[in-house]
Write an enzyme that holds these catalytic residues in place. Structure first.
Site, mmCIF file in Angstrom:
data_model
loop_
_atom_site.group_PDB
_atom_site.id
_atom_site.type_symbol
_atom_site.label_atom_id
_atom_site.label_comp_id
_atom_site.label_asym_id
_atom_site.label_seq_id
_atom_site.Cartn_x
_atom_site.Cartn_y
_atom_site.Cartn_z
ATOM 1 N N CYS A 28 0.831 -1.209 0.000
ATOM 2 C CA CYS A 28 0.000 0.000 0.000
ATOM 3 C C CYS A 28 0.866 1.261 0.000
ATOM 4 O O CYS A 28 1.538 1.554 0.980
ATOM 5 C CB CYS A 28 -0.912 -0.049 1.236
ATOM 6 S SG CYS A 28 -1.759 1.485 1.615
ATOM 7 N N CYS A 31 0.051 3.847 2.691
ATOM 8 C CA CYS A 31 0.484 3.312 3.990
ATOM 9 C C CYS A 31 1.968 3.598 4.215
ATOM 10 O O CYS A 31 2.384 3.958 5.317
ATOM 11 C CB CYS A 31 0.255 1.803 4.070
ATOM 12 S SG CYS A 31 -1.462 1.300 3.921
#
Length: 103
Positions: A28, A31
């Site tokens: 991600c 993230c």
């Protein structure tokens, strides 16, 4: 400063005081952008808040329990109860302001 939690350790470690948990995954992009912000916040806030992270791929039970559909999603808990859910990338200032409301 940020503790990696699992399905087995999540409840025990996030049941007392103010806790901040980042639900993330290695693949991600947002993230990976959020992670250093959280690390810096954990350093600055010290013992006021317990900072942790949960890899949603490795710990699907905990992610499902809290209905995590998008990542990054961050949960703020106070004495074991979820008091705030934050979805998407946020600045250090935005996160700090939210946390300070519960300290």
């Amino acid at each position: 400063m940020v503790t990696e939690l699992t399905d087995q350790t999540f409840d025990e470690k996030t049941n007392n005081g103010v806790t901040f948990t980042d639900f993330w995954a290695t693949w991600c992009g947002p993230c990976r952008m959020q992670s250093p912000v959280i690390e810096q916040l954990a350093e600055e806030m010290g013992d006021k808040v317990f900072f942790s992270k949960v890899d949603v791929d490795a710990n699907q039970e905990t992610a499902a329990k809290f209905g995590i559909m998008s990542i990054p999603t961050m949960l703020i808990k106070k004495d074991g109860q979820v008091v705030d859910t934050i979805v998407g990338y946020h600045t250090k200032e935005q996160l700090q302001k939210k946390l300070e409301a519960y300290i």
